[in-house]
Write an enzyme that holds these catalytic residues in place. Structure first.
Site, PDB file in Angstrom:
ATOM      1  N   ASN A   1     -10.065 -22.442  26.864  1.00 60.25           N
ATOM      2  CA  ASN A   1      -9.135 -22.424  25.723  1.00 60.25           C
ATOM      3  C   ASN A   1      -7.940 -23.343  25.936  1.00 60.25           C
ATOM      4  O   ASN A   1      -6.893 -23.191  25.297  1.00 60.25           O
ATOM      5  CB  ASN A   1      -8.614 -20.998  25.478  1.00 60.25           C
ATOM      6  CG  ASN A   1      -9.713 -19.973  25.364  1.00 60.25           C
ATOM      7  OD1 ASN A   1      -9.882 -19.146  26.255  1.00 60.25           O
ATOM      8  ND2 ASN A   1     -10.478 -20.038  24.298  1.00 60.25           N
TER       9      ASN A   1
ATOM     10  N   HIS B   1     -16.371 -21.331  24.373  1.00 60.59           N
ATOM     11  CA  HIS B   1     -15.665 -22.460  23.742  1.00 60.59           C
ATOM     12  C   HIS B   1     -15.900 -23.792  24.468  1.00 60.59           C
ATOM     13  O   HIS B   1     -15.184 -24.772  24.213  1.00 60.59           O
ATOM     14  CB  HIS B   1     -14.161 -22.183  23.679  1.00 60.59           C
ATOM     15  CG  HIS B   1     -13.810 -21.067  22.742  1.00 60.59           C
ATOM     16  ND1 HIS B   1     -13.958 -21.174  21.375  1.00 60.59           N
ATOM     17  CD2 HIS B   1     -13.341 -19.808  22.964  1.00 60.59           C
ATOM     18  CE1 HIS B   1     -13.580 -20.038  20.798  1.00 60.59           C
ATOM     19  NE2 HIS B   1     -13.216 -19.194  21.750  1.00 60.59           N
TER      20      HIS B   1
ATOM     21  N   HIS C   1     -18.442 -14.853  32.090  1.00 60.20           N
ATOM     22  CA  HIS C   1     -17.717 -14.915  30.831  1.00 60.20           C
ATOM     23  C   HIS C   1     -18.409 -14.007  29.823  1.00 60.20           C
ATOM     24  O   HIS C   1     -19.422 -14.381  29.226  1.00 60.20           O
ATOM     25  CB  HIS C   1     -17.712 -16.374  30.351  1.00 60.20           C
ATOM     26  CG  HIS C   1     -16.666 -16.652  29.333  1.00 60.20           C
ATOM     27  ND1 HIS C   1     -15.347 -16.856  29.661  1.00 60.20           N
ATOM     28  CD2 HIS C   1     -16.731 -16.753  27.989  1.00 60.20           C
ATOM     29  CE1 HIS C   1     -14.652 -17.082  28.567  1.00 60.20           C
ATOM     30  NE2 HIS C   1     -15.473 -17.018  27.530  1.00 60.20           N
TER      31      HIS C   1
ATOM     32  N   HIS D   1     -13.001 -14.015  29.403  1.00 60.57           N
ATOM     33  CA  HIS D   1     -13.298 -13.998  27.961  1.00 60.57           C
ATOM     34  C   HIS D   1     -12.485 -12.975  27.183  1.00 60.57           C
ATOM     35  O   HIS D   1     -12.123 -13.246  26.048  1.00 60.57           O
ATOM     36  CB  HIS D   1     -14.786 -13.790  27.676  1.00 60.57           C
ATOM     37  CG  HIS D   1     -15.127 -13.737  26.208  1.00 60.57           C
ATOM     38  ND1 HIS D   1     -14.996 -14.834  25.385  1.00 60.57           N
ATOM     39  CD2 HIS D   1     -15.564 -12.727  25.416  1.00 60.57           C
ATOM     40  CE1 HIS D   1     -15.361 -14.487  24.147  1.00 60.57           C
ATOM     41  NE2 HIS D   1     -15.695 -13.220  24.149  1.00 60.57           N
TER      42      HIS D   1
HETATM   43 FE   LIG Z   1     -11.251 -17.418  26.491  1.00 62.90          FE
HETATM   44 FE   LIG Z   2     -14.481 -16.916  25.676  1.00 64.71          FE
END
Ligand SMILES: [Fe+2]
Ligand SMILES: [Fe+2]
Length: 274
Positions: free
Chosen positions: A40, A68, A153, A178
């Site tokens: 992120n 992501h 994750h 996550h």
């Molecule tokens: Fe994240």
């Molecule tokens: Fe994530």
């Protein structure tokens, strides 16, 4: 060996906090190896090559990803030349990049880093249990690698705990990412594998998972998108897990959370500052 893992960096505030703090943390705790989750890092969505380079320059040895991973389209290209960027191993066959790698720590030991994604309440990927098993069987602890670190994750705590028990005694550590909130269940399992359900994020905790609260609240209330998710910009808390590894066995002896800055209560690994 001293291993530090930091959870998902969110946006500019999380990124800056980690980049500013890492050189000092490496020195203060005499860290041998640092893994950071960067999924992120770029405005909350993915990671650019420029940000990756900044993190590596600041002292991260390896950057892991998650759902992501490819939000920044350039990642599909540069991940092939960036050896220290690892994406989930159980993505479909043919996905650019790799899900595991062997890296030399400062103390000369070789650390196998694996990134995998859970499947409960997430995208249906290949089985993370089998993907990780294949990897740690091909590169066994104390045969192929001196230590094995797994960033799992995943959304569901059950899946994270099950994976940790599945590899207990065969990996140095399984740390969850996550969910962006640190759990207080860090411990060393019976077989010697360090575990924490979620390392938490490095970002502004006065937020919804690191994002400004306006749009997330609106989406829950109305189900109609009104704007974009924007990272919250308040002071970041750095959040992660400190892991002390027995160099002889490659298993963990002690773990403690690390939390500094921002609004969360502070936590420091006492066994590294004695
Ligand atoms: Fe994240
Ligand atoms: Fe994530």
């Amino acid at each position: 060996m001293r291993l530090l893992f930091l959870g998902d960096l969110v946006g500019r505030t999380g990124r800056k906090a980690v980049i500013d703090a890492l050189p000092g943390l490496r020195k203060r705790y005499k860290l041998d190896f640092v893994v950071v989750n960067g999924e992120n890092a770029a405005g909350g969505f993915g990671i650019t090559e420029a940000i990756l380079d900044e993190l590596l320059d600041a002292g991260a040895d390896v950057v892991t990803l998650g759902n992501h991973a490819f939000d920044q389209k350039e990642t599909l290209v540069y991940i092939e030349r960036q050896d220290r960027l690892i994406r989930p191993i159980n993505f479909p066959k043919g996905t650019p990049g790799k899900g595991a790698g062997l890296f030399r720590a400062r103390n000369g030991m070789d650390v196998l880093v694996i990134n995998a994604m859970g499947r409960v309440f997430m995208t249906e990927l290949d089985c993370p249990f089998r993907a990780i098993d294949n990897e740690i069987c091909a590169c066994k602890l104390k045969q192929g690698a001196d230590a094995i670190f797994i960033d799992f994750h995943a959304e569901a705590t059950s899946e994270k705990q099950a994976l940790a028990h599945f590899v207990d005694g065969r990996a140095t550590a399984v740390v969850g990412t996550h969910t962006h909130s640190p759990t207080s269940d860090e411990r060393v399992l019976g077989g010697g594998t360090a575990y924490m359900s979620d390392a938490g994020m490095c970002g502004d905790y006065n937020s919804v998972l690191g994002m400004d609260t306006g749009e997330p609240v609106n989406r829950f209330l109305t189900k109609i998108p009104r704007g974009r998710f924007e990272p919250a910009e308040g002071p970041a808390t750095i959040s992660g897990l400190a892991i002390e590894v027995d160099d002889r066995t490659g298993l963990s002896t002690r773990v403690a959370p690390l939390r500094m800055g921002g609004v969360l209560s502070k936590a420091e690994p006492a066994f590294w500052v004695e």
